[in-house]
Enzyme design. Structure first.
Site, PDB file in Angstrom:
ATOM      1  N   ARG A 117      26.909  98.172  30.414  1.00 39.24           N
ATOM      2  CA  ARG A 117      27.464  99.106  29.441  1.00 39.24           C
ATOM      3  C   ARG A 117      26.982  99.016  28.202  1.00 39.24           C
ATOM      4  O   ARG A 117      27.090  97.562  27.808  1.00 39.24           O
ATOM      5  CB  ARG A 117      29.238  99.227  29.659  1.00 39.24           C
ATOM      6  CG  ARG A 117      29.669  99.924  30.991  1.00 39.24           C
ATOM      7  CD  ARG A 117      29.585 101.267  30.762  1.00 39.24           C
ATOM      8  NE  ARG A 117      29.985 102.056  31.950  1.00 39.24           N
ATOM      9  CZ  ARG A 117      29.479 102.755  32.958  1.00 39.24           C
ATOM     10  NH1 ARG A 117      27.976 102.788  32.833  1.00 39.24           N
ATOM     11  NH2 ARG A 117      30.047 103.453  33.691  1.00 39.24           N
TER      12      ARG A 117
ATOM     13  N   HIS B 238      18.657 104.802  30.809  1.00 37.12           N
ATOM     14  CA  HIS B 238      19.978 104.918  31.832  1.00 37.12           C
ATOM     15  C   HIS B 238      19.309 105.160  33.150  1.00 37.12           C
ATOM     16  O   HIS B 238      20.104 106.133  33.881  1.00 37.12           O
ATOM     17  CB  HIS B 238      20.960 105.842  31.250  1.00 37.12           C
ATOM     18  CG  HIS B 238      22.486 105.551  31.571  1.00 37.12           C
ATOM     19  ND1 HIS B 238      23.727 105.621  31.246  1.00 37.12           N
ATOM     20  CD2 HIS B 238      22.855 104.962  33.122  1.00 37.12           C
ATOM     21  CE1 HIS B 238      24.544 105.356  31.766  1.00 37.12           C
ATOM     22  NE2 HIS B 238      24.125 104.908  33.098  1.00 37.12           N
TER      23      HIS B 238
END
Lengths: 314, 314
Positions: A229, A277
């Site tokens: 994250r 991502h």
């Protein structure tokens, strides 16, 4: 009795699930009607289950008074776990596609840094300059986070011969991994890890866990690999230590804002690699099986798999 | 009786072995004098063993009439195996340093191509463009050559979930690997391998084994990874098929001439990565243990390990 399953996800998700999710439900022996939000004329209180992605249309769960569970398509649930209208059980996605995808991305980047690939991939001067990296058994690796994804990655790295230390908030025991926990254990892992992989969930405790003080504990020239994250790292502290060369490189797949804004200093930093991502993504075929199995379990009175602990936040 | 062991290698090798080789010999309980060529006043017929690298001073072995074996520091013996003056037993080096180094280089480059790392390592336009590669279990890999190095690499790749086919001249059985042999088996492996790793020895039979006809059997866009021997590939055929895009990329660590000449088309080819013969290298500490163990075995009447079959050439 036919179950009503409401599918709440961004519009482009439906095409990926329209075939495979009904197949998976049927394979579990479930009679179910499945519809994306807005396509079926269902009263909210008649919905049995919600299949859910955070960027979809639903953010108020209070009207689904009889829903038995909210089944997330995503592994990370930090954007939904604190939603006060969500009183139904919430389950994270734990998909072999996510785990295998994460493993291959992590092992690829760890080996890339370990072997020093970039010097050959980008060699405009056509230099023939043999250098020999250490062997895997000589390179200590750290993995922060020993959930499903952290364990899969730690085991894959250990299987290649790397000495792997893992850290989790609460003590864990993972065969072949030196497992540390608690605040002192975290410092132990940071001090020894020449390559550090971040696979913690985002919680109030893990936000900025890698700050200036903790970065300073790491070995000279260490490499950070973050597919977890974005908020786990204090961005400004990381840039400062990369500028000084104390930390040798950071390969980052997740960011506080995505897509990463074009004016963010990570893009142009010579010691940063940005990946968009892509480390792990839910694969519809395998994710559908997880969802169908969980509904079958719940309907049979078995406990739900991967149920989120609201207090812990994951 | 004190053994006389002559060390014949390029001058800069001696510094790496001067301490660790005597230690390894002592650890095997051997009484031995060890000297680089030219430093001891030994009559050639009094030498018991030669430790040998091809680029060292000795090329005429006929004067070492009582030498019991020539122990190569290199895994590849093609430059010495045909030497007509070499009548003594010849042993290849099989060093954990070579195997582990080869494994990490091979797995790093296979994962690099599998995951598509280069698009992120080199991204001057700062493009945020998520794409998702197949998972390891969806990517068939081929390994040509199932000797020690081929097996170590094939097993490491299979351990990450890749379906791995291996090929060797004579049939082998390696757990977890789909083993093929003979000319038809070679075609089977080529037809299915999206990434192909070359780890064959250089022999008259393997020279140009990857020629235009065989390259044409491979899947569209396949990737070649060659840490074996430069002569395994027909360079002109490879360049032609890379030019056409039929073969997607070649990552090459070994070449017919090394260092690779600056005017060689491989350097500037957008679909070629050149690495400067770094995939595997003998590590003095572990290689010394192999040499010492082999001398101890021979002195005790046990068969030599890794003895070269002159007829096969490896």
């Amino acid at each position: 009795m036919t179950l009503r399953i409401l599918f709440s996800a961004p519009p482009d998700f439906w095409a990926d699930y329209a075939e495979v999710l009904p197949e998976a439900l049927a394979a579990q022996g479930l009679q179910a009607d499945l519809a994306p939000v807005g396509t079926a004329d269902w009263a909210p209180e008649t919905v049995d289950y919600l299949v859910f992605a955070p960027s979809g249309p639903i953010s108020d769960f209070s009207v689904y008074t009889n829903a038995k569970a909210v089944l997330s398509l995503w592994a990370g649930v930090e954007t939904v776990v604190g939603n006060p209208t969500l009183t139904q059980p919430l389950c994270r996605m734990v998909d072999v596609g996510i785990a295998e995808g994460m493993m291959q991305w992590v092992v690829a980047h760890v080996l890339r840094h370990h072997v020093g690939l970039d010097a050959h991939v980008v060699n405009p001067g056509h230099l023939w300059k043999p250098t020999h990296p250490p062997l895997t058994h000589e390179r200590p690796i750290g993995v922060l986070g020993l959930g499903e994804l952290g364990q899969v990655c730690a085991k894959a790295l250990a299987g290649l011969g790397f000495p792997v230390s893992g850290w989790s908030r609460n003590a864990r025991d993972v065969p072949g991994i030196d497992c540390q926990s608690g605040p002192e254990g975290l410092e132990t892992v940071l001090r020894r890890s020449e390559i550090l992989v971040l696979l913690l969930p985002k919680t109030p405790e893990t936000e900025n866990i890698l700050d200036a003080r903790r970065l300073a504990l790491m070995p000279e020239g260490a490499v950070i690999v973050n597919p977890g994250r974005g908020a786990l790292i204090d961005d400004a502290a990381l840039i400062a230590t990369l500028d000084s060369g104390r930390i040798g490189h950071a390969t980052l797949d997740v960011f506080r804002t995505e897509p990463l804004p074009q004016d963010h200093p990570f893009w142009a930093h010579p010691r940063v690699t940005v990946t968009p991502h892509v480390a792990a993504t839910t694969r519809p075929a395998t994710a559908s099986k997880v969802i169908a199995e969980n509904i079958r379990r719940n309907e049979s009175g078995e406990p739900l798999l991967y149920r989120v602990d609201r207090a812990a936040g994951y």
